[in-house]
Design an enzyme around this catalytic site. Structure first.
Site, PDB file in Angstrom:
ATOM      1  N   ARG B  52       0.879  -1.183   0.000  1.00  0.00           N
ATOM      2  CA  ARG B  52       0.000   0.000   0.000  1.00  0.00           C
ATOM      3  C   ARG B  52       0.906   1.220   0.000  1.00  0.00           C
ATOM      4  O   ARG B  52       2.127   1.116   0.105  1.00  0.00           O
ATOM      5  CB  ARG B  52      -1.013   0.017   1.152  1.00  0.00           C
ATOM      6  N   ALA B  54       0.904   5.124  -2.174  1.00  0.00           N
ATOM      7  CA  ALA B  54       0.856   5.422  -3.606  1.00  0.00           C
ATOM      8  C   ALA B  54       2.161   5.093  -4.339  1.00  0.00           C
ATOM      9  O   ALA B  54       2.126   4.416  -5.379  1.00  0.00           O
ATOM     10  CB  ALA B  54       0.471   6.888  -3.808  1.00  0.00           C
ATOM     11  N   GLN B 201      -2.515   2.626  11.294  1.00  0.00           N
ATOM     12  CA  GLN B 201      -1.236   2.527  10.577  1.00  0.00           C
ATOM     13  C   GLN B 201      -0.063   2.963  11.449  1.00  0.00           C
ATOM     14  O   GLN B 201       1.064   2.539  11.229  1.00  0.00           O
ATOM     15  CB  GLN B 201      -1.264   3.398   9.307  1.00  0.00           C
ATOM     16  N   ASP B 242      -1.464  13.445   1.075  1.00  0.00           N
ATOM     17  CA  ASP B 242      -1.915  12.707  -0.103  1.00  0.00           C
ATOM     18  C   ASP B 242      -2.153  13.631  -1.287  1.00  0.00           C
ATOM     19  O   ASP B 242      -2.100  13.194  -2.438  1.00  0.00           O
ATOM     20  CB  ASP B 242      -3.182  11.924   0.230  1.00  0.00           C
ATOM     21  N   LYS B 253      -4.141  12.052   6.184  1.00  0.00           N
ATOM     22  CA  LYS B 253      -4.956  11.122   6.981  1.00  0.00           C
ATOM     23  C   LYS B 253      -5.813  11.861   8.014  1.00  0.00           C
ATOM     24  O   LYS B 253      -5.358  12.800   8.651  1.00  0.00           O
ATOM     25  CB  LYS B 253      -4.009  10.151   7.699  1.00  0.00           C
TER      26      LYS B 253
END
Lengths: 362, 362
Positions: B52, B54, B201, B242, B253
């Protein structure tokens, strides 16, 4: 409050003086009523957190004394009961306060009157807690109705953190009391419930009690509240407090401060509900003067929940050997609190505000 | 970075062109290296989140094309491989970018050269990612060393949220890259790791990778960071993003915004690290223009962890039937960001700041 249509308190004695509690260790997965048959049962219920929340711990201790006197109504029996209950939760202020009231009321009575007097006093302590929470409910509900009026019928979205509900008291709760009152009076309400890691009281207790009473709510992670506030999805924050300074600083469950910051950044009112017993009139600077309990890292390293086959177990969420820190409370400075909702009314979070409601403290 | 002394990337091809990944589904409880033997293996690894992040998804897709061409080097085989990989994660931008690069580089080659060219290109994509993260590492480490100098040898306490580490890239990471670089160069560093519910995470990946490399860290709940900042226990916040607007707003996040508010309230620098590929030059208002993914409520209602007998299972934390909301990201406005750390250097979180590093975008 109601559990699927039936009214419950968190502790009660029936007309044959049998004492019952809701076993909060089993929530939210099972609703179990336990009978406390003895002093030992009451002490165990407090120690093992079948009951929790300062007001409820106090009431349980009072009934524990009454149960102790059923077996041994002597003065020695009374003192043994008080001592046994006192050591269950070393830091709970309400516990000592309730036990002192019981001791003072009972010690000078003749032995054969003690048992009945103890049950009467325990009921009085429980009833007083309910009355105090009801007053908080009424004062806070006024604020909710004001908001509801300004929203012209659209539902009021209230964000809360941790559990300051009826499960933490004998009935009604503190932060959730105004929500129950306004809902029962017809206000359109929806509650955003913070999960409240590490012990997840939001998911386990607040989401459970709101749903059991029929109040619409949505569980969110502790991370989500700021985003919802940015998007106009929160109209009001409403939380409890474990200790309030004479200047209006509040120490509440860890994470409260972050929600207060987000509320201020987005122009959303941030209210704190409290019985006056949580005010520490000697403290004037929450950050410097309120000690913050550091709890076990195990609470951070694990999560307890129900597996697919129904067992309630802890699971590890971090690599073995990970170090964790677990401060249990944080301090929200008075400057971030829109108002305090007390059992005597609503006031600014400041020394002058509190003195306007409690002039005897001037 | 290092796993207990041995250097690893998250994906690599050995000299016999066997492709290996770290199976991130098993972390933090087990460190397992998987061989991807076919296109289908690569697609499954992306779809099922064995990999996982990007940049890592892009690199895995590139190697997936190479594996597909090992079985069928025809143009039809190439197009089938690209199509199969493209549908694994519908919203991942890097995935499409990597697949387009592979297609463009390979489609016009003769059939018997495609396989070798594909492996070379996939290695190039992976190496480029490593080089970009290394540049972020160097620029960000300067900021850490400045702080370390001002602290005269006392360790620098850095708070991070989610996982923007080497596990999300091919190596180094984005937000964690400067931490690895400064640590390897001798800076005294300690990292506060936010758990990052709902997918945890922080607990599962960040705590694992920092400890595997030997960097001191402490896991905390998402609620605790504000309290630590109030008490002077955080010197710097450092997170990933992101998507970054041309004006310096960052979508990261869920929960990042709350930490940025607390950093500002306490005068603590809040840095955001990013490869320039996350900059959306067309967006100028993060709150209005960046769509926020709403993920499954199951992530909020459950926590996955390891039971005492070693099984990795989800457990329910809320009453059955509870409604949950799960926004995956929030937007931190540029006004709360002290600086952006990019692969071209450090700049203010503003249009002028970004244009000073990327003048070709003016």
């Amino acid at each position: 409050m109601k559990v699927h249509g039936t009214h419950y308190r968190t502790i009660w004695a029936d007309d044959r003086e049998r004492v019952h509690i809701i076993d909060q260790r089993r929530l939210p997965h099972e609703f179990v009523v336990l009978e406390l048959k003895s002093l030992a049962d009451a002490a165990e219920a407090i120690r093992d957190m079948a009951v929790r929340g300062a007001p409820l711990i106090g009431a349980t201790a009072a009934f524990g004394v009454a149960l102790g006197l059923s077996a041994d109504p002597s003065e020695a029996g009374l003192r043994r009961a008080v001592a046994a209950l006192e050591e269950t939760r070393p830091t709970a202020v309400n516990l000592r306060w309730a036990l002192n009231r019981m001791l003072n009321a009972l010690v000078s009575l003749p032995r054969d009157l003690r048992r009945a007097a103890a049950f009467a006093k325990a009921r009085e302590i429980a009833d007083e807690d309910v009355a105090m929470c009801r007053r908080i409910a009424r004062h806070g509900a006024d604020l909710i109705f004001e908001l509801a009026d300004s929203r012209q019928g659209a539902r009021v979205n209230i964000l809360t953190h941790c559990n300051a509900g009826w499960l933490a008291t004998v009935d009604w709760g503190t932060a959730l009391a105004p929500i129950y009152h306004a809902f029962d009076d017809g206000a359109a309400i929806h509650v955003w419930v913070d999960e409240t890691r590490p012990r997840s009281q939001g998911a386990a207790l607040t989401a459970w009690e709101l749903q059991a009473h029929g109040i619409p709510c949505t569980l969110i992670t502790d991370n989500a509240g700021g985003h919802l506030m940015q998007r106009g999805m929160v109209d009001m924050c409403l939380v409890g407090t474990d200790r309030t300074t004479a200047t209006g600083d509040v120490a509440n469950k860890i994470g409260t401060y972050l929600k207060a910051l987000a509320a201020r950044d987005n122009g959303i009112p941030f209210y704190v509900a409290l019985p006056h017993s949580t005010i520490d009139w000697n403290a004037t600077d929450g950050l410097r003067e309120i000690p913050i309990e550091e709890r076990s890292p195990v609470e951070v390293l694990t999560v307890t929940g129900r597996t697919a086959d129904g067992a309630i177990v802890p699971v590890d969420v971090a690599p073995s050997g990970t170090r964790a820190a677990n401060p249990a409370f944080d301090v929200t400075p008075a400057r971030l609190v829109s108002a305090l909702i007390t059992d005597r009314g609503v006031c600014p979070a400041s020394r002058d505000g509190l003195l306007s409601l409690f002039p005897e403290r001037a």
